[in-house]
Motif scaffolding. Structure first.
Motif, PDB file in Angstrom:
ATOM      1  N   ASP A 196     -12.742  11.256   9.123  1.00  0.00           N
ATOM      2  CA  ASP A 196     -12.059  10.463   8.138  1.00  0.00           C
ATOM      3  C   ASP A 196     -10.450   9.918   8.518  1.00  0.00           C
ATOM      4  O   ASP A 196     -10.217   9.076   7.964  1.00  0.00           O
ATOM      5  CB  ASP A 196     -11.839  10.932   6.701  1.00  0.00           C
ATOM      6  CG  ASP A 196     -13.459  11.161   6.120  1.00  0.00           C
ATOM      7  OD1 ASP A 196     -13.519  12.011   5.517  1.00  0.00           O
ATOM      8  OD2 ASP A 196     -14.273  10.392   6.419  1.00  0.00           O
TER       9      ASP A 196
ATOM     10  N   LEU B   7      -8.423   3.702  -3.349  1.00  0.00           N
ATOM     11  CA  LEU B   7      -9.538   4.100  -2.625  1.00  0.00           C
ATOM     12  C   LEU B   7      -9.512   5.749  -2.823  1.00  0.00           C
ATOM     13  O   LEU B   7      -8.324   6.295  -2.689  1.00  0.00           O
ATOM     14  CB  LEU B   7      -9.270   3.639  -1.351  1.00  0.00           C
ATOM     15  CG  LEU B   7     -10.082   4.386  -0.141  1.00  0.00           C
ATOM     16  CD1 LEU B   7     -11.678   4.208  -0.763  1.00  0.00           C
ATOM     17  CD2 LEU B   7      -9.697   4.041   1.056  1.00  0.00           C
TER      18      LEU B   7
ATOM     19  N   ILE C  61     -15.199  -1.070   3.895  1.00  0.00           N
ATOM     20  CA  ILE C  61     -15.667  -0.010   2.876  1.00  0.00           C
ATOM     21  C   ILE C  61     -16.453  -0.708   1.787  1.00  0.00           C
ATOM     22  O   ILE C  61     -17.383  -0.415   1.478  1.00  0.00           O
ATOM     23  CB  ILE C  61     -14.632   0.802   2.765  1.00  0.00           C
ATOM     24  CG1 ILE C  61     -13.811   1.286   3.905  1.00  0.00           C
ATOM     25  CG2 ILE C  61     -15.020   1.897   1.645  1.00  0.00           C
ATOM     26  CD1 ILE C  61     -12.583   2.334   3.738  1.00  0.00           C
TER      27      ILE C  61
ATOM     28  N   CYS D 222      -5.873  -2.304   2.900  1.00  0.00           N
ATOM     29  CA  CYS D 222      -6.301  -3.160   1.826  1.00  0.00           C
ATOM     30  C   CYS D 222      -5.894  -4.634   1.913  1.00  0.00           C
ATOM     31  O   CYS D 222      -5.007  -4.721   2.644  1.00  0.00           O
ATOM     32  CB  CYS D 222      -5.543  -2.628   0.613  1.00  0.00           C
ATOM     33  SG  CYS D 222      -5.644  -3.149  -0.963  1.00  0.00           S
TER      34      CYS D 222
ATOM     35  N   GLY E 247      -1.267  -1.044   5.536  1.00  0.00           N
ATOM     36  CA  GLY E 247      -1.993   0.142   5.874  1.00  0.00           C
ATOM     37  C   GLY E 247      -1.522   1.640   5.302  1.00  0.00           C
ATOM     38  O   GLY E 247      -0.448   1.747   5.408  1.00  0.00           O
TER      39      GLY E 247
ATOM     40  N   PHE F 209     -16.796   8.054  -0.544  1.00  0.00           N
ATOM     41  CA  PHE F 209     -15.789   6.985  -0.652  1.00  0.00           C
ATOM     42  C   PHE F 209     -15.831   6.310  -1.985  1.00  0.00           C
ATOM     43  O   PHE F 209     -17.174   5.802  -1.973  1.00  0.00           O
ATOM     44  CB  PHE F 209     -15.850   5.972   0.471  1.00  0.00           C
ATOM     45  CG  PHE F 209     -15.474   6.567   1.876  1.00  0.00           C
ATOM     46  CD1 PHE F 209     -16.267   7.582   2.537  1.00  0.00           C
ATOM     47  CD2 PHE F 209     -14.066   6.164   2.257  1.00  0.00           C
ATOM     48  CE1 PHE F 209     -15.747   8.128   3.803  1.00  0.00           C
ATOM     49  CE2 PHE F 209     -13.831   6.728   3.659  1.00  0.00           C
ATOM     50  CZ  PHE F 209     -14.509   7.604   4.153  1.00  0.00           C
TER      51      PHE F 209
ATOM     52  N   PRO G 286     -11.382  -2.872  12.330  1.00  0.00           N
ATOM     53  CA  PRO G 286     -11.586  -2.612  10.829  1.00  0.00           C
ATOM     54  C   PRO G 286     -12.902  -2.616  10.667  1.00  0.00           C
ATOM     55  O   PRO G 286     -13.879  -3.591  10.750  1.00  0.00           O
ATOM     56  CB  PRO G 286     -10.804  -3.636  10.122  1.00  0.00           C
ATOM     57  CG  PRO G 286      -9.868  -3.992  10.889  1.00  0.00           C
ATOM     58  CD  PRO G 286     -10.538  -4.126  12.282  1.00  0.00           C
TER      59      PRO G 286
ATOM     60  N   TYR H  57      -6.249   3.062   6.894  1.00  0.00           N
ATOM     61  CA  TYR H  57      -6.886   2.513   5.726  1.00  0.00           C
ATOM     62  C   TYR H  57      -6.263   1.172   5.330  1.00  0.00           C
ATOM     63  O   TYR H  57      -5.014   1.306   4.816  1.00  0.00           O
ATOM     64  CB  TYR H  57      -7.085   3.597   4.565  1.00  0.00           C
ATOM     65  CG  TYR H  57      -8.003   4.401   4.975  1.00  0.00           C
ATOM     66  CD1 TYR H  57      -7.698   5.603   5.622  1.00  0.00           C
ATOM     67  CD2 TYR H  57      -9.586   4.433   4.474  1.00  0.00           C
ATOM     68  CE1 TYR H  57      -8.692   6.651   6.087  1.00  0.00           C
ATOM     69  CE2 TYR H  57     -10.314   5.311   5.001  1.00  0.00           C
ATOM     70  CZ  TYR H  57      -9.975   6.288   5.939  1.00  0.00           C
ATOM     71  OH  TYR H  57     -11.134   7.346   6.162  1.00  0.00           O
TER      72      TYR H  57
ATOM     73  N   TRP I 120     -11.233  -2.985   0.999  1.00  0.00           N
ATOM     74  CA  TRP I 120     -10.554  -2.139   1.662  1.00  0.00           C
ATOM     75  C   TRP I 120     -11.303  -1.796   3.096  1.00  0.00           C
ATOM     76  O   TRP I 120     -12.717  -1.990   3.161  1.00  0.00           O
ATOM     77  CB  TRP I 120     -10.760  -0.622   0.832  1.00  0.00           C
ATOM     78  CG  TRP I 120     -10.042  -0.286  -0.431  1.00  0.00           C
ATOM     79  CD1 TRP I 120     -10.330  -0.833  -1.478  1.00  0.00           C
ATOM     80  CD2 TRP I 120      -8.642   0.320  -0.249  1.00  0.00           C
ATOM     81  NE1 TRP I 120      -9.222  -0.316  -2.499  1.00  0.00           N
ATOM     82  CE2 TRP I 120      -8.364   0.213  -1.582  1.00  0.00           C
ATOM     83  CE3 TRP I 120      -7.962   0.584   0.923  1.00  0.00           C
ATOM     84  CZ2 TRP I 120      -7.203   0.649  -1.858  1.00  0.00           C
ATOM     85  CZ3 TRP I 120      -6.639   1.113   0.245  1.00  0.00           C
ATOM     86  CH2 TRP I 120      -6.139   1.120  -1.048  1.00  0.00           C
ATOM     87  N   TYR I 121     -10.659  -1.526   4.040  1.00  0.00           N
ATOM     88  CA  TYR I 121     -11.306  -1.202   5.349  1.00  0.00           C
ATOM     89  C   TYR I 121     -10.733   0.008   6.016  1.00  0.00           C
ATOM     90  O   TYR I 121      -9.459   0.212   5.862  1.00  0.00           O
ATOM     91  CB  TYR I 121     -10.833  -2.734   6.228  1.00  0.00           C
ATOM     92  CG  TYR I 121     -11.564  -3.915   5.895  1.00  0.00           C
ATOM     93  CD1 TYR I 121     -11.334  -4.628   4.714  1.00  0.00           C
ATOM     94  CD2 TYR I 121     -12.693  -4.467   6.865  1.00  0.00           C
ATOM     95  CE1 TYR I 121     -11.709  -5.719   4.351  1.00  0.00           C
ATOM     96  CE2 TYR I 121     -13.317  -5.488   6.453  1.00  0.00           C
ATOM     97  CZ  TYR I 121     -13.035  -6.374   5.250  1.00  0.00           C
ATOM     98  OH  TYR I 121     -13.574  -7.311   4.945  1.00  0.00           O
ATOM     99  N   GLN I 122     -11.541   0.410   6.847  1.00  0.00           N
ATOM    100  CA  GLN I 122     -11.062   1.545   7.447  1.00  0.00           C
ATOM    101  C   GLN I 122     -11.062   1.448   9.093  1.00  0.00           C
ATOM    102  O   GLN I 122     -11.904   0.518   9.675  1.00  0.00           O
ATOM    103  CB  GLN I 122     -12.109   2.609   7.417  1.00  0.00           C
ATOM    104  CG  GLN I 122     -11.926   4.158   8.223  1.00  0.00           C
ATOM    105  CD  GLN I 122     -13.048   4.936   8.457  1.00  0.00           C
ATOM    106  OE1 GLN I 122     -14.183   4.529   9.113  1.00  0.00           O
ATOM    107  NE2 GLN I 122     -12.951   6.240   7.642  1.00  0.00           N
TER     108      GLN I 122
ATOM    109  N   GLN J 273       0.775  -1.032  -0.009  1.00  0.00           N
ATOM    110  CA  GLN J 273      -0.005   0.003  -0.015  1.00  0.00           C
ATOM    111  C   GLN J 273       0.881   1.206   0.033  1.00  0.00           C
ATOM    112  O   GLN J 273       1.801   1.271   0.591  1.00  0.00           O
ATOM    113  CB  GLN J 273      -0.777   0.176   1.223  1.00  0.00           C
ATOM    114  CG  GLN J 273      -1.980  -0.990   1.328  1.00  0.00           C
ATOM    115  CD  GLN J 273      -2.774  -0.806   2.448  1.00  0.00           C
ATOM    116  OE1 GLN J 273      -3.144  -1.770   3.294  1.00  0.00           O
ATOM    117  NE2 GLN J 273      -3.713   0.187   2.176  1.00  0.00           N
TER     118      GLN J 273
END
Lengths: 118, 113
Positions: free
Chosen positions: A85, A76, A46, A91, A112, A64, A43, A89, A34-36, A6
């Protein structure tokens, strides 16, 4: 064998700006999610991309958005950034076990991108 | 939809002591279950998974978890912890084909010398 990569690893933006995060999946994987992860939280999903299309989406606003390229890499994008936000983040790429009927989606995560919104 | 509850936000233990990190899930369908570990400033690493078959699954570094369908639990255990096990542990559930993962809020395991 490179895992999920990433970029960037860290970035700082101000409210209202836009950001693009990038992800290269593990070799042989074709699905990207994708996760936040907010501070102190687990997590949150998304969205997921497969065959260059958004296949599933979590409870995130239209600010998003994402994209998957023919080489399976993904981006993303977050528009009109808010202070909330700020997060890590993540992946994740995957290859479904038992594809075709049913199977688990075993994810491999990247390290991340940590976004700070000021 | 699925959900995951990790009952303990923090678990402090001394080195060489046993530990159990608790995880309960809610789902109306059959599930796949996962434990991930996160070291400081890093992403998530898969620790172990239950997909099918034996309800007891083991990792290469001594952790094990048991899937208990009747109690909807997937607790993580280790008989003797090391300082290097200090990390955040996340339980996750997936309940559909190609489905998203639902994570718990995490349990911070801190091992003291």
């Amino acid at each position: 064998d490179a895992g999920v990569t990433q970029s960037p690893t860290h970035l700082i933006k101000t409210r209202g700006q836009q950001v693009t995060l990038r992800c290269s999946p593990k070799s042989g994987h074709d699905t990207v999610s994708w996760y936040q992860q907010a501070l102190g939280q687990g997590p949150q999903f998304i969205f997921q991309y497969y065959e260059e299309e958004e296949r599933q989406r979590g409870n995130f606003p239209d600010r998003f958005s994402g994209h998957q390229f023919p080489n399976y890499s993904s981006e993303l994008n977050v528009n009109a950034l808010l202070l909330g936000d700020s997060a890590l983040y993540l992946c994740a790429s995957s290859l479904v076990i038992g594809r075709g009927n049913s199977g688990a989606n075993v994810l491999t995560f990247g390290a991340g991108s940590r976004l700070t919104v000021l | 939809a699925q959900s995951v509850t990790q009952l303990d936000s923090q678990v402090p233990v001394f080195e060489e002591a046993p530990v159990e990190l608790r995880c309960n899930y809610s789902s109306s369908v059959s599930v796949y279950l996962f434990w991930y570990v996160q070291y400081p400033n890093q992403g998530l690493q898969l620790l172990l998974k239950y997909l099918s078959g034996s309800t007891l699954v083991e990792s290469i570094n001594g952790f094990e978890a048991e899937f208990n369908k009747s109690q909807t639990s997937f607790h993580l255990r280790k008989p003797s912890v090391h300082i290097s096990d200090t990390a955040e542990y996340f339980c996750a559930v997936q309940g559909s084909t190609l489905g998203r993962l639902y994570f718990g809020r995490g349990t911070q395991l801190t091992v003291w010398p």
